[in-house]
Design a protein around this motif. Sequence first.
Motif, mmCIF file in Angstrom:
data_model
loop_
_atom_site.group_PDB
_atom_site.id
_atom_site.type_symbol
_atom_site.label_atom_id
_atom_site.label_comp_id
_atom_site.label_asym_id
_atom_site.label_seq_id
_atom_site.Cartn_x
_atom_site.Cartn_y
_atom_site.Cartn_z
ATOM 1 N N ALA A 10 0.834 -1.207 0.000
ATOM 2 C CA ALA A 10 0.000 0.000 0.000
ATOM 3 C C ALA A 10 0.865 1.252 0.000
ATOM 4 O O ALA A 10 0.591 2.210 -0.735
ATOM 5 C CB ALA A 10 -0.937 -0.003 1.204
ATOM 6 N N TRP A 57 -4.653 6.299 11.441
ATOM 7 C CA TRP A 57 -5.766 5.969 10.558
ATOM 8 C C TRP A 57 -5.282 5.233 9.314
ATOM 9 O O TRP A 57 -5.936 4.311 8.848
ATOM 10 C CB TRP A 57 -6.541 7.223 10.152
ATOM 11 C CG TRP A 57 -7.039 7.981 11.326
ATOM 12 C CD1 TRP A 57 -8.055 7.618 12.172
ATOM 13 C CD2 TRP A 57 -6.522 9.211 11.821
ATOM 14 N NE1 TRP A 57 -8.192 8.562 13.152
ATOM 15 C CE2 TRP A 57 -7.267 9.558 12.967
ATOM 16 C CE3 TRP A 57 -5.512 10.069 11.405
ATOM 17 C CZ2 TRP A 57 -7.035 10.707 13.691
ATOM 18 C CZ3 TRP A 57 -5.273 11.213 12.128
ATOM 19 C CH2 TRP A 57 -6.029 11.519 13.262
ATOM 20 N N SER A 61 -5.338 0.459 8.639
ATOM 21 C CA SER A 61 -5.953 -0.252 7.513
ATOM 22 C C SER A 61 -5.550 0.456 6.214
ATOM 23 O O SER A 61 -6.356 1.148 5.595
ATOM 24 C CB SER A 61 -7.473 -0.257 7.676
ATOM 25 O OG SER A 61 -8.067 -1.003 6.653
ATOM 26 N N ALA A 63 -5.041 -0.162 3.111
ATOM 27 C CA ALA A 63 -5.667 -0.369 1.807
ATOM 28 C C ALA A 63 -7.133 0.060 1.777
ATOM 29 O O ALA A 63 -7.780 -0.044 0.737
ATOM 30 C CB ALA A 63 -5.532 -1.830 1.387
ATOM 31 N N SER A 64 -7.638 0.576 2.893
ATOM 32 C CA SER A 64 -9.051 0.971 2.947
ATOM 33 C C SER A 64 -9.272 2.327 2.277
ATOM 34 O O SER A 64 -8.358 3.145 2.156
ATOM 35 C CB SER A 64 -9.520 1.055 4.401
ATOM 36 O OG SER A 64 -8.925 2.168 5.047
ATOM 37 N N LEU A 65 -10.518 2.549 1.849
ATOM 38 C CA LEU A 65 -10.854 3.859 1.278
ATOM 39 C C LEU A 65 -10.726 4.964 2.314
ATOM 40 O O LEU A 65 -10.339 6.084 1.977
ATOM 41 C CB LEU A 65 -12.261 3.829 0.687
ATOM 42 C CG LEU A 65 -12.388 3.162 -0.682
ATOM 43 C CD1 LEU A 65 -13.844 3.110 -1.121
ATOM 44 C CD2 LEU A 65 -11.549 3.883 -1.722
ATOM 45 N N GLN A 66 -11.030 4.656 3.588
ATOM 46 C CA GLN A 66 -10.880 5.665 4.638
ATOM 47 C C GLN A 66 -9.425 6.127 4.717
ATOM 48 O O GLN A 66 -9.153 7.327 4.806
ATOM 49 C CB GLN A 66 -11.342 5.120 5.998
ATOM 50 C CG GLN A 66 -12.819 4.835 6.073
ATOM 51 C CD GLN A 66 -13.200 3.453 5.537
ATOM 52 O OE1 GLN A 66 -12.383 2.709 4.995
ATOM 53 N NE2 GLN A 66 -14.467 3.111 5.674
ATOM 54 N N ALA A 67 -8.499 5.183 4.683
ATOM 55 C CA ALA A 67 -7.082 5.541 4.683
ATOM 56 C C ALA A 67 -6.752 6.348 3.436
ATOM 57 O O ALA A 67 -5.980 7.313 3.489
ATOM 58 C CB ALA A 67 -6.206 4.292 4.755
ATOM 59 N N ARG A 110 -7.160 1.661 -4.355
ATOM 60 C CA ARG A 110 -7.847 1.089 -3.190
ATOM 61 C C ARG A 110 -9.220 0.538 -3.576
ATOM 62 O O ARG A 110 -9.634 -0.520 -3.120
ATOM 63 C CB ARG A 110 -7.969 2.140 -2.090
ATOM 64 C CG ARG A 110 -6.653 2.408 -1.389
ATOM 65 C CD ARG A 110 -6.776 3.552 -0.366
ATOM 66 N NE ARG A 110 -5.606 3.614 0.480
ATOM 67 C CZ ARG A 110 -4.518 4.311 0.182
ATOM 68 N NH1 ARG A 110 -4.452 5.020 -0.946
ATOM 69 N NH2 ARG A 110 -3.480 4.319 1.005
ATOM 70 N N SER A 113 -8.635 -2.666 -5.479
ATOM 71 C CA SER A 113 -8.186 -3.708 -4.545
ATOM 72 C C SER A 113 -9.358 -4.247 -3.737
ATOM 73 O O SER A 113 -9.502 -5.463 -3.564
ATOM 74 C CB SER A 113 -7.123 -3.122 -3.613
ATOM 75 O OG SER A 113 -6.812 -4.005 -2.577
ATOM 76 N N GLY A 114 -10.199 -3.367 -3.244
ATOM 77 C CA GLY A 114 -11.364 -3.797 -2.470
ATOM 78 C C GLY A 114 -12.334 -4.605 -3.308
ATOM 79 O O GLY A 114 -12.891 -5.605 -2.848
ATOM 80 N N ARG A 118 -13.350 -8.522 -2.661
ATOM 81 C CA ARG A 118 -14.735 -8.962 -2.489
ATOM 82 C C ARG A 118 -15.097 -10.046 -3.500
ATOM 83 O O ARG A 118 -15.805 -11.000 -3.179
ATOM 84 C CB ARG A 118 -15.696 -7.778 -2.607
ATOM 85 C CG ARG A 118 -15.775 -6.943 -1.338
ATOM 86 C CD ARG A 118 -16.877 -5.918 -1.402
ATOM 87 N NE ARG A 118 -16.726 -4.945 -2.472
ATOM 88 C CZ ARG A 118 -15.893 -3.906 -2.449
ATOM 89 N NH1 ARG A 118 -15.124 -3.694 -1.410
ATOM 90 N NH2 ARG A 118 -15.841 -3.063 -3.469
#
Length: 128
Positions: A10, A57, A61, A63-67, A110, A113-114, A118
């Motif tokens: 990431a 933050w 995580s 690889a998260s969209l929040q990050a 990201r 990747s998500g 899924r």
Amino acid sequence: MHPSRIPALALAADLVAVVVFAAVGRISHAEADSLIGLAGTALPFLIGAAVAWATPWVRASPASLQAGFVVLALTAGIGFLLRLGFLGRLPLSFAVVAVVSLAVLLLGWRGLSGTVARLRGPREPSHG
């Protein structure tokens, strides 16, 4: 993929995204194609990305969209402040294009990747 590799990948993806952003910007303005010029263009934004990666933050995580939103905000915000400090100007058109470009790059990988994660579904950890 082993979960311990995710933060390193990431971080690499974010750094590549910032360098690609700077390179495309330099090419679109027909600026000299030197590594020093590229480094000078990318450096303020790389510093912003480094600050983002120092936050809990992003590290929690990466690889998260929040990050991704934290990385985007700090990469752009700190990059703009440093550019303004060094160049004495920050055209609105540059800021808008930069935020959109960085958003596509930093959030785009990201999102992909998500989606792939899924679609692949949960995986059993490998033992070996």
